[in-house]
Design an enzyme around this catalytic site. Structure first.
Site, PDB file in Angstrom:
ATOM      1  N   ASP A 182      -1.094  -2.996  12.175  1.00 41.68           N
ATOM      2  CA  ASP A 182      -0.839  -4.111  11.072  1.00 41.68           C
ATOM      3  C   ASP A 182      -0.582  -5.579  10.993  1.00 41.68           C
ATOM      4  O   ASP A 182       0.762  -5.821  11.695  1.00 41.68           O
ATOM      5  CB  ASP A 182       0.872  -3.276  10.545  1.00 41.68           C
ATOM      6  CG  ASP A 182       0.305  -3.763   9.620  1.00 41.68           C
ATOM      7  OD1 ASP A 182       0.913  -4.440   9.068  1.00 41.68           O
ATOM      8  OD2 ASP A 182       1.072  -2.717   8.236  1.00 41.68           O
ATOM      9  N   ASP A 212       3.225  -6.551  10.074  1.00 43.60           N
ATOM     10  CA  ASP A 212       4.378  -5.505  10.929  1.00 43.60           C
ATOM     11  C   ASP A 212       3.727  -7.039  12.620  1.00 43.60           C
ATOM     12  O   ASP A 212       4.907  -7.706  12.966  1.00 43.60           O
ATOM     13  CB  ASP A 212       3.862  -4.583  11.564  1.00 43.60           C
ATOM     14  CG  ASP A 212       4.178  -3.898  10.219  1.00 43.60           C
ATOM     15  OD1 ASP A 212       5.405  -4.552   9.401  1.00 43.60           O
ATOM     16  OD2 ASP A 212       4.269  -2.904  10.531  1.00 43.60           O
ATOM     17  N   ARG A 263       0.858  -1.099  -0.346  1.00 43.47           N
ATOM     18  CA  ARG A 263      -0.348  -0.300  -0.015  1.00 43.47           C
ATOM     19  C   ARG A 263       0.782   1.325   0.477  1.00 43.47           C
ATOM     20  O   ARG A 263       1.616   1.656   1.348  1.00 43.47           O
ATOM     21  CB  ARG A 263      -1.168   0.280   1.471  1.00 43.47           C
ATOM     22  CG  ARG A 263      -1.093   1.079   1.218  1.00 43.47           C
ATOM     23  CD  ARG A 263      -3.148   1.187   2.901  1.00 43.47           C
ATOM     24  NE  ARG A 263      -2.617   0.934   4.058  1.00 43.47           N
ATOM     25  CZ  ARG A 263      -3.576   1.296   4.838  1.00 43.47           C
ATOM     26  NH1 ARG A 263      -4.486   1.166   4.029  1.00 43.47           N
ATOM     27  NH2 ARG A 263      -2.758   1.406   5.743  1.00 43.47           N
ATOM     28  N   THR A 282      -1.458   7.830  -1.081  1.00 42.52           N
ATOM     29  CA  THR A 282      -2.302   7.233  -1.795  1.00 42.52           C
ATOM     30  C   THR A 282      -2.910   6.383  -1.672  1.00 42.52           C
ATOM     31  O   THR A 282      -4.771   6.724  -1.567  1.00 42.52           O
ATOM     32  CB  THR A 282      -2.243   7.483  -3.421  1.00 42.52           C
ATOM     33  OG1 THR A 282      -1.235   5.479  -2.742  1.00 42.52           O
ATOM     34  CG2 THR A 282      -1.451   7.661  -4.033  1.00 42.52           C
TER      35      THR A 282
END
Length: 209
Positions: free
Chosen positions: A200, A203, A104, A108
């Site tokens: 996340d 992660d 990602r 944006t």
């Protein structure tokens, strides 16, 4: 919500709570993700078609059910999708595997593809796309666009957490595809992360930041 199936089994919900906790270790998070993916796999494959074969038991012959048709394809959106993939392969070790590399863009929030590898003959197989989070849905949409371009027609999407905004955007592009998830959380924050979420997933799986 149409075409959204929430897996509310008590064991799924319990394990998800353990995963949400900030103090859950990397090893614990990885183990829980593998366990919960097996439970979710039961639900996403609940209605697979069966046929009968004649077998010999230790006592007699019988007609017994087996899966009908070509082998499943599990399509993992890298890298976090592999956490779900491993538990699903424990349950269905004969499944074929596709890998779709996406990351990602944090400015944006758009998905950027860097890798795609899938089995042949996708048009005749059920393809289950896996990614722990359905947040903005950009990655899921991009992955499914690629799978459809390579012939996939029968597709399902499996995740741990979904945001209402992600579901709406996903079905604005792929309205026919069912979403299987452990829960639909409250919303996305301004950075495109699911709230309350679990952080996340990649992660937390791999101990990176």
């Amino acid at each position: 919500m149409t075409n959204v199936k929430v897996v509310d089994h008590p064991l799924v919900q319990h394990k998800l709570t353990m995963m949400r906790r900030q103090d859950t270790s990397t090893a614990g998070f990885r183990r829980l993700l593998r366990e919960i993916s097996t439970l979710l796999c039961y639900e996403v494959t609940r209605d697979l078609e069966l046929t009968s074969v004649r077998i010999q038991t230790p006592l007699c012959e019988m007609d017994s059910p087996v899966l009908e048709g070509k082998k499943l394809v599990f399509a993992s959106i890298l890298r976090a999708g592999n956490g779900l993939l491993e538990g699903m392969l424990d349950l269905v070790p004969s499944a074929r595997v596709a890998h779709i590399g996406l990351y990602r863009n944090h400015d944006t929030l758009e998905a950027v593809q860097y890798y795609f590898k899938a089995p042949e003959d996708l048009e005749n197989r059920l393809v289950i796309v896996v990614d722990p989070m359905l947040a903005t849905a950009n990655s899921a949409i991009s992955a499914i666009n690629q799978l459809k371009a390579h012939g996939a027609q029968n597709i399902r999407f499996l995740c741990l957490l979904a945001a209402p905004e992600g579901i709406e955007r996903f079905h604005s592009v792929h309205p026919e595809i069912d979403i299987y998830t452990a829960t639909v959380d409250e919303r996305l924050n301004e950075l495109g992360y699911i709230l309350p979420g679990l952080g996340d997933a990649g992660d937390r799986m791999y101990g990176t930041r």
